[in-house]
Design an enzyme around this catalytic site. Structure first.
Site, PDB file in Angstrom:
ATOM      1  N   CYS A  42       0.872  -1.260   0.061  1.00 47.44           N
ATOM      2  CA  CYS A  42       0.011   0.141   0.041  1.00 47.44           C
ATOM      3  C   CYS A  42       0.992   1.258  -0.080  1.00 47.44           C
ATOM      4  CB  CYS A  42      -0.943  -0.057   1.309  1.00 47.44           C
ATOM      5  SG  CYS A  42       0.015   0.344   2.748  1.00 47.44           S
ATOM      6  N   ALA A  43       0.312   2.238   0.209  1.00 44.84           N
ATOM      7  CA  ALA A  43       1.261   3.509   0.024  1.00 44.84           C
ATOM      8  C   ALA A  43       2.062   3.671   1.093  1.00 44.84           C
ATOM      9  CB  ALA A  43       0.177   4.898   0.213  1.00 44.84           C
TER      10      ALA A  43
END
Length: 105
Positions: A7-8
């Site tokens: 994810c980020a």
């Protein structure tokens, strides 16, 4: 079997990773799952059987796919990610691994 979630920053996927670990135990599988930020995808994808990407960075899917090739990469369904539905995401990973393995035979 090694499953990598991206994810980020690695924070939101860590919740899903924890729940998936329990689902792996419940199913009696010999597998591991870990969560990481996109900035370290190449490092953590080494030896992975599949890389699953959080929907918030879906725009990076082609870049991630290129960086970790030939490891299969897919985006996690937005609903499954948002609700941390570990069973569905684990099933997605297993299906992708099976599909990739069968194609390579």
């Amino acid at each position: 079997m090694k499953i990598v979630l991206i994810c980020a920053g690695g924070m939101s996927s860590s919740i899903l990773s924890s729940r998936m670990t329990q689902a792996i135990i419940d199913k009696g599988l010999d597998a591991s799952v870990s969560a990481h930020g996109v900035s370290s995808v190449e490092k953590h994808a080494v030896g992975a059987d599949v890389v699953l990407v959080g929907p918030q960075i879906r725009y990076m899917l082609p870049i991630i796919t290129q960086k970790v090739s030939p490891i299969p990469v897919a985006m996690i369904d937005m609903r499954d990610y948002g609700t941390a539905n570990a069973v569905n995401v684990l099933n997605q990973a297993l299906a992708l691994i099976k599909e990739t393995y069968n194609e390579r035979l």
